[in-house]
Design an enzyme around this catalytic site. Structure first.
Site, mmCIF file in Angstrom:
data_model
loop_
_atom_site.group_PDB
_atom_site.id
_atom_site.type_symbol
_atom_site.label_atom_id
_atom_site.label_comp_id
_atom_site.label_asym_id
_atom_site.label_seq_id
_atom_site.Cartn_x
_atom_site.Cartn_y
_atom_site.Cartn_z
ATOM 1 C CE LYS A 61 2.912 20.484 6.259
ATOM 2 N NZ LYS A 61 1.689 19.826 6.745
ATOM 3 N N GLY A 63 0.778 -1.234 0.000
ATOM 4 C CA GLY A 63 0.000 0.000 0.000
ATOM 5 C C GLY A 63 0.809 1.283 0.000
ATOM 6 C CG ASP A 78 -0.488 11.393 16.988
ATOM 7 O OD1 ASP A 78 0.065 12.067 16.091
ATOM 8 O OD2 ASP A 78 -1.468 11.804 17.617
ATOM 9 C CG HIS A 79 2.336 11.614 11.458
ATOM 10 N ND1 HIS A 79 1.006 11.425 11.181
ATOM 11 C CD2 HIS A 79 2.645 12.847 11.005
ATOM 12 C CE1 HIS A 79 0.527 12.503 10.592
ATOM 13 N NE2 HIS A 79 1.495 13.383 10.466
ATOM 14 C CG HIS A 96 -2.397 14.505 14.442
ATOM 15 N ND1 HIS A 96 -1.760 13.307 14.672
ATOM 16 C CD2 HIS A 96 -2.852 14.447 13.163
ATOM 17 C CE1 HIS A 96 -1.842 12.561 13.579
ATOM 18 N NE2 HIS A 96 -2.498 13.230 12.662
ATOM 19 C CE LYS A 103 -7.087 17.693 4.795
ATOM 20 N NZ LYS A 103 -5.764 17.087 4.540
ATOM 21 C CE LYS A 157 -4.183 10.678 11.860
ATOM 22 N NZ LYS A 157 -5.353 10.845 11.014
#
Length: 480
Positions: A345, A16, A179-180, A242, A340, A150
């Site tokens: 960012k 994937g 949780d990155h 997060h 979004k 997650k």
């Protein structure tokens, strides 16, 4: 000095996007740095009938997107990769996996250590964990660590069901919930900054703090994740995990704690003190939005994205005021925001101090900004005071060299998994508290029909997000 680690990785969902975009590049970096060298192997599993050679080709292809002129090293690295076609519901396939893992353990002398990585749809987590246990994949001599991406459930009930299924097969100490954001350097550095700056730590409480703001903003839309977002929305996708974990890093007690159990107890205590929300308080304290086209119609509205309903009421933006009922933070609003199609960012924590901070020799209304995504020269910005004259006594900037070659989030977290360090992973008790809180918001929202879309792509979100703070006499620090 780098200490080589040994393990057999079994990656469910090995064909994937997550595996090729995040896991394999991170493993390659660890291979180049020596954390992984001779005593490891990776088994990729999925339904596709791939051969080992074809699987290795896909791994090398994914690496070429991130690394240049290292094809020979990539080929050597790929010799550690093997493929097993797999049906998650077929017991015989788990037996085949067990036999392959045992064979590779002998071949690579991996110490009977196993990392079972769930890079698959969440609905399969429980099934795979149960089969790993029932078909005897776990080893008796090494460790057996289950890694889960997650989302961990979509509400408290589903999270409880999932946790119940997994905990039958693995004890809590062997479960690593990813949780990155907890792998990002600034988030990991927050306790260090607090522990090393006594005056800053002394000021982190309701006597000196006016408010704390956490913003996780993205300029892109949902892109190819429309189907996922229709079931999640930004509240579940960004806030429950997060943002809550970032708040845990800045607001929990005892930043000098090193023991994982103590650190997690502090976070559990913090999340357990979340102030309950009535439906009326949800209306007052939380805002949701959905992006429209931009003023030039160059960008799609959310409802025009692939796999999104034409009348979708899923939020792509949320802002809110979170409060705690404890001695340290009672009365301090934690303003959170994520969305979004915002102007840029930006991942940041803005700590706004009040007039009382002058008691510590710091200028009133000082703002300390911790940049989670490093977009400026320094990851800490201090507004309102002359850095050269007085800020050095308040909080130190990280050295520039500290950020040179900083590890990617997944690379850092994989090192923690191999080392058995559970500090930067989420525990079930934390998730139970945060899901309880988020469910109160979701339940209220699901009982109402919002007026969507309500913000233009490329803007700071709906006007109500500004009004949320204005009612308290506050304003967003980051404002395009």
């Amino acid at each position: 000095m780098v200490t080589e680690k040994s393990a057999i990785f079994i990656i469910f969902g090995g064909s994937g996007d997550l595996a090729h975009r995040k896991l394999y590049p991170s493993l390659f970096r660890l291979y180049k740095s020596g954390f992984l060298k001779d005593h490891f192997a990776v088994i990729g599993t999925a339904r596709r009938p791939w051969s080992d050679d074809y699987f290795r080709e896909t791994v090398i292809t994914s690496l070429k997107d991130y690394f240049d002129d290292e094809e020979e090293v990539m080929k050597e690295f790929s010799k550690h990769f093997f493929y097993q076609s797999h049906d998650v519901n077929d017991s015989e396939h788990y037996i085949a996996l067990k036999n392959l893992a045992a064979k590779l353990d002998d071949q690579f002398k991996a110490g009977h250590n196993r990392v079972y990585y769930m890079a698959i749809a969440p609905r399969f987590f429980g099934t795979v964990a149960e089969h790993i246990n029932s078909e005897g994949l776990k080893t008796a001599d090494g460790y057996n660590r289950l890694v889960i991406e997650k989302p961990f459930g979509r509400d408290l009930d589903s999270a409880c069901e999932l946790n119940g299924n997994i905990s039958k097969a693995f004890p809590e100490d062997d479960i690593y919930r990813i949780d990155h954001y907890l792998g990002k350097k600034m988030v990991q550095d927050i306790p260090v900054i607090r522990a090393q700056n006594d005056k800053f730590e002394e000021a982190l409480n309701n006597k000196y703090v006016s408010n704390i703001q956490v913003t996780l903003a993205e300029s892109i839309g949902v892109e190819d994740r429309g189907g996922y977002y229709e079931t999640a929305g930004v509240l579940r996708d960004m806030v429950q995990n997060h943002i809550m974990q970032i708040i845990g890093a800045i607001a929990s007690i005892d930043p000098k704690a090193k023991d994982a159990k103590v650190i997690h107890k502090n976070k559990c205590d913090l999340f357990g003190s979340l102030k309950d929300l009535t439906p009326e308080q949800v209306d007052t304290n939380f805002v949701r939005g959905q992006y429209d086209t931009d003023n030039l119609d160059d960008e799609k509205a959310y409802r025009q994205e692939d796999n999104v309903a034409e009348d979708s009421n899923i939020e792509t933006f949320t802002a809110g005021k979170i409060e705690f009922e404890n001695d340290r933070w009672s009365g301090v609003p934690f303003y959170i925001r994520s969305g979004k199609r915002m102007p840029d960012k930006s991942s940041r924590i803005d700590i706004v101090f009040n007039d009382n901070v002058t008691d510590l020799g710091i200028k009133a209304n000082t703002v300390v900004t911790l940049l989670i995504e490093r977009t400026n020269d320094h990851s800490i910005l201090i507004n309102g005071i002359d850095y050269k004259e007085s800020a050095q006594d308040f909080i130190k900037f990280p050295e520039e060299k500290d950020f040179v070659g900083a590890r990617e989030a997944y690379e850092s977290l994989i090192i923690d998994i191999l080392s058995g360090n559970r500090v930067n992973f989420t525990l079930w008790d934390e998730l139970r508290s945060t899901w309880t809180y988020i469910d109160a918001i979701r339940e209220r929202w699901d009982s109402q029909t919002p007026d969507f879309p309500n913000y233009v792509s490329g803007t700071m979100g709906p006007d109500a997000a500004e009004m949320l703070l204005e009612r308290n006499g506050d304003s967003w620090v980051w404002d395009d």
